[in-house]
Design an enzyme around this catalytic site. Structure first.
Site, PDB file in Angstrom:
ATOM      1  N   CYS A 265       0.846  -1.192   0.000  1.00 35.81           N
ATOM      2  CA  CYS A 265       0.000   0.000   0.000  1.00 35.81           C
ATOM      3  C   CYS A 265       0.883   1.245   0.000  1.00 35.81           C
ATOM      4  O   CYS A 265       2.021   1.205   0.478  1.00 35.81           O
ATOM      5  CB  CYS A 265      -0.866  -0.025   1.259  1.00 35.81           C
ATOM      6  SG  CYS A 265      -1.983   1.367   1.441  1.00 35.81           S
TER       7      CYS A 265
ATOM      8  N   THR B 264       0.610   3.615   1.983  1.00 34.60           N
ATOM      9  CA  THR B 264       0.959   3.921   3.377  1.00 34.60           C
ATOM     10  C   THR B 264       2.122   3.041   3.846  1.00 34.60           C
ATOM     11  O   THR B 264       2.915   3.466   4.690  1.00 34.60           O
ATOM     12  CB  THR B 264      -0.247   3.745   4.326  1.00 34.60           C
ATOM     13  OG1 THR B 264      -0.753   2.432   4.161  1.00 34.60           O
ATOM     14  CG2 THR B 264      -1.315   4.767   4.065  1.00 34.60           C
TER      15      THR B 264
ATOM     16  N   HIS C 134       5.047   4.904   2.769  1.00 35.24           N
ATOM     17  CA  HIS C 134       5.220   6.082   3.631  1.00 35.24           C
ATOM     18  C   HIS C 134       5.862   5.689   4.965  1.00 35.24           C
ATOM     19  O   HIS C 134       6.819   6.314   5.406  1.00 35.24           O
ATOM     20  CB  HIS C 134       3.870   6.755   3.923  1.00 35.24           C
ATOM     21  CG  HIS C 134       3.283   7.514   2.776  1.00 35.24           C
ATOM     22  ND1 HIS C 134       4.023   8.211   1.874  1.00 35.24           N
ATOM     23  CD2 HIS C 134       1.994   7.712   2.405  1.00 35.24           C
ATOM     24  CE1 HIS C 134       3.218   8.792   0.991  1.00 35.24           C
ATOM     25  NE2 HIS C 134       1.987   8.503   1.291  1.00 35.24           N
TER      26      HIS C 134
ATOM     27  N   HIS D 174      -1.691  -5.279   4.878  1.00 34.19           N
ATOM     28  CA  HIS D 174      -3.110  -5.215   5.254  1.00 34.19           C
ATOM     29  C   HIS D 174      -4.032  -5.367   4.053  1.00 34.19           C
ATOM     30  O   HIS D 174      -5.236  -5.285   4.188  1.00 34.19           O
ATOM     31  CB  HIS D 174      -3.410  -3.902   5.987  1.00 34.19           C
ATOM     32  CG  HIS D 174      -3.203  -2.689   5.130  1.00 34.19           C
ATOM     33  ND1 HIS D 174      -2.026  -1.977   5.125  1.00 34.19           N
ATOM     34  CD2 HIS D 174      -4.005  -2.091   4.219  1.00 34.19           C
ATOM     35  CE1 HIS D 174      -2.127  -0.983   4.254  1.00 34.19           C
ATOM     36  NE2 HIS D 174      -3.312  -1.029   3.684  1.00 34.19           N
ATOM     37  N   GLU D 175      -3.461  -5.565   2.850  1.00 28.88           N
ATOM     38  CA  GLU D 175      -4.289  -5.756   1.656  1.00 28.88           C
ATOM     39  C   GLU D 175      -4.022  -7.184   1.199  1.00 28.88           C
ATOM     40  O   GLU D 175      -2.913  -7.487   0.780  1.00 28.88           O
ATOM     41  CB  GLU D 175      -3.851  -4.799   0.541  1.00 28.88           C
ATOM     42  CG  GLU D 175      -3.836  -3.332   0.957  1.00 28.88           C
ATOM     43  CD  GLU D 175      -3.311  -2.420  -0.160  1.00 28.88           C
ATOM     44  OE1 GLU D 175      -2.810  -2.927  -1.177  1.00 28.88           O
ATOM     45  OE2 GLU D 175      -3.408  -1.200   0.017  1.00 28.88           O
TER      46      GLU D 175
ATOM     47  N   CYS E  22     -16.230   0.210  15.160  1.00 32.52           N
ATOM     48  CA  CYS E  22     -16.328  -0.629  16.366  1.00 32.52           C
ATOM     49  C   CYS E  22     -17.750  -1.095  16.630  1.00 32.52           C
ATOM     50  O   CYS E  22     -17.964  -2.133  17.243  1.00 32.52           O
ATOM     51  CB  CYS E  22     -15.787   0.132  17.573  1.00 32.52           C
ATOM     52  SG  CYS E  22     -16.840   1.487  18.131  1.00 32.52           S
TER      53      CYS E  22
ATOM     54  N   CYS F 123     -19.392   2.888  19.605  1.00 36.68           N
ATOM     55  CA  CYS F 123     -19.158   4.283  20.014  1.00 36.68           C
ATOM     56  C   CYS F 123     -20.334   5.171  19.588  1.00 36.68           C
ATOM     57  O   CYS F 123     -21.245   4.720  18.892  1.00 36.68           O
ATOM     58  CB  CYS F 123     -17.847   4.800  19.406  1.00 36.68           C
ATOM     59  SG  CYS F 123     -17.927   5.110  17.637  1.00 36.68           S
TER      60      CYS F 123
ATOM     61  N   CYS G  89     -20.818   5.264  15.775  1.00 42.46           N
ATOM     62  CA  CYS G  89     -21.387   4.025  15.239  1.00 42.46           C
ATOM     63  C   CYS G  89     -22.860   3.892  15.615  1.00 42.46           C
ATOM     64  O   CYS G  89     -23.690   3.470  14.809  1.00 42.46           O
ATOM     65  CB  CYS G  89     -20.603   2.819  15.760  1.00 42.46           C
ATOM     66  SG  CYS G  89     -18.965   2.654  14.997  1.00 42.46           S
TER      67      CYS G  89
ATOM     68  N   CYS H 243     -16.089   6.639  12.936  1.00 40.48           N
ATOM     69  CA  CYS H 243     -15.641   5.911  14.138  1.00 40.48           C
ATOM     70  C   CYS H 243     -14.136   6.104  14.323  1.00 40.48           C
ATOM     71  O   CYS H 243     -13.353   5.981  13.394  1.00 40.48           O
ATOM     72  CB  CYS H 243     -15.971   4.420  13.994  1.00 40.48           C
ATOM     73  SG  CYS H 243     -15.343   3.438  15.368  1.00 40.48           S
TER      74      CYS H 243
ATOM     75  N   GLU I   7       0.324  13.153 -13.683  1.00 40.58           N
ATOM     76  CA  GLU I   7       1.301  12.266 -13.048  1.00 40.58           C
ATOM     77  C   GLU I   7       2.685  12.541 -13.633  1.00 40.58           C
ATOM     78  O   GLU I   7       2.865  12.515 -14.848  1.00 40.58           O
ATOM     79  CB  GLU I   7       0.878  10.799 -13.312  1.00 40.58           C
ATOM     80  CG  GLU I   7       1.945   9.756 -13.058  1.00 40.58           C
ATOM     81  CD  GLU I   7       2.473   9.748 -11.617  1.00 40.58           C
ATOM     82  OE1 GLU I   7       1.667   9.826 -10.686  1.00 40.58           O
ATOM     83  OE2 GLU I   7       3.706   9.682 -11.455  1.00 40.58           O
TER      84      GLU I   7
END
Ligand SMILES: [Zn+2]
Ligand SMILES: [Zn+2]
Length: 335
Positions: free
Chosen positions: A37, A39, A42, A61-62, A91, A94, A97, A105, A191
């Site tokens: 990703c 991130t 980064h 995480h992907e 979650c 909260c 949510c 959230c 780009e």
């Protein structure tokens, strides 16, 4: 098993870890394919994303893969299911949510270990079954594509709108493809890297601009009867590109900031333009509520051109270094 952890800037190591024990609400997914990703690039380079980490960060995480174990309270998934997942879901308890605003959230969670590993552990509510029409390779694009679908939702895109996407990395390319499929009459991509301009062309951009040698503002005006783009997406995460995105929006236009800037970054912009052009500037964060629709797009649009490289996960550092050059589209890692 060997899992990728980031110990500090540019310090990625594979560490031997015991697989986590499942809680009742968790599933274990054997990873078939996992993406890198923006991130990840980064944080690898040292950007502080959210709170500064106090211990090594599990990366990845992907992903797509197969359910190999389910917790005692899991009811919607079974061992053997082909799935993808998103790292964070609201979650559910909260104030946001409980008032129907899960997108806001602040207690999101679900992924308990990284996917640059043979398997990972995640809450059932974060996991989505993949249809047969979506391969593991394509299925691993679900999370970033869902971020793009959510960004297009945030834009309030109307059929026939003219769109500009500033930044042709994987997220910008996903946004361009979803905007086009969602009714944009023309998509302009800005780009600086030739490699990514070619990808943008392959994905159907009507006009591709090199902002380092061409004047984005005048090219966008030329392509829009002098008006500017109805919707502009910023998919870089830099003050200069956010300012460029704002500058090419048409009167009454909407600018959606998809890119993540460094925590210290500050914007400057001509404040009176908000009045004269009655602009709407919006943020978008993550894939909330967009995952089922992203999976439908994965089954119907061709995203193969965006996947330009695949590496064994053990060569993650080499893959990240390639990603940082910008001479790549989506890079996948395979166990
Ligand atoms: Zn991601
Ligand atoms: Zn919540």
């Amino acid at each position: 098993m060997q899992c990728a952890y980031l110990f500090g800037p540019r310090d990625l190591r594979f560490v031997e870890r015991e697989p986590l024990a499942l809680r009742p609400e968790d599933v274990r997914v054997e990873v078939a394919c996992s993406g890198i990703c923006g991130t990840d690039l980064h944080v690898f380079s040292g950007m502080v994303f959210g709170r500064a980490a106090t211990e090594p960060v599990a990366l990845g995480h992907e992903f797509a893969g197969r359910v190999v174990e389910i917790g005692s309270a899991v009811t919607t998934l079974a061992v053997g299911d082909r799935v993808t997942a998103i790292p964070n879901t609201p979650c559910g308890t909260c104030g946001f949510c409980r008032s129907g605003r899960g997108y806001a959230c602040q207690n999101r969670g679900g992924l308990r270990s990284g996917s640059w590993a043979p398997s990972c552990v995640i809450r059932e509510q974060n996991v989505f079954r993949l249809p047969d029409a979506v391969s593991d390779r394509i299925g691993s694009l679900t999370e970033p594509l869902a971020c793009a679908v959510r960004a297009v939702d945030r834009a309030g895109l109307r059929s026939g709108d003219r769109v500009c996407v500033v930044g042709g990395g994987p997220i910008g390319l996903f946004v361009a493809a979803v905007a086009k499929a969602s009714g944009a009459s023309a998509v302009i991509v800005s780009e600086p890297r030739a490699y990514r301009r070619d990808l943008a062309r392959a994905l159907g951009a009507a006009l591709v601009v090199d902002p380092t040698s061409e004047d984005l503002g005048s090219l966008v005006r030329d392509a829009t009867d002098g008006l500017g783009a109805d919707v502009v997406f910023e998919a870089v995460g830099h003050p200069k590109t956010i300012e460029a995105a704002i500058s090419v929006a048409a009167p009454g236009g909407t600018v959606v900031v998809v890119g993540v800037t460094d925590a210290a970054a500050q914007l400057t912009m001509p404040g009176q333009e908000l009045f004269h052009r009655e602009l709407t500037i919006r943020g978008t964060r993550g894939p909330t509520f967009a995952v089922p629709r992203a999976i439908r797009w994965l089954a119907t649009l061709d995203f193969e051109p965006i996947i330009t490289h695949a590496f064994p996960v053990g060569r993650a550092v080499e893959a990240i270094e390639l990603g940082l050059t910008g001479n790549a589209g989506k890079i996948l890692l395979k166990p």
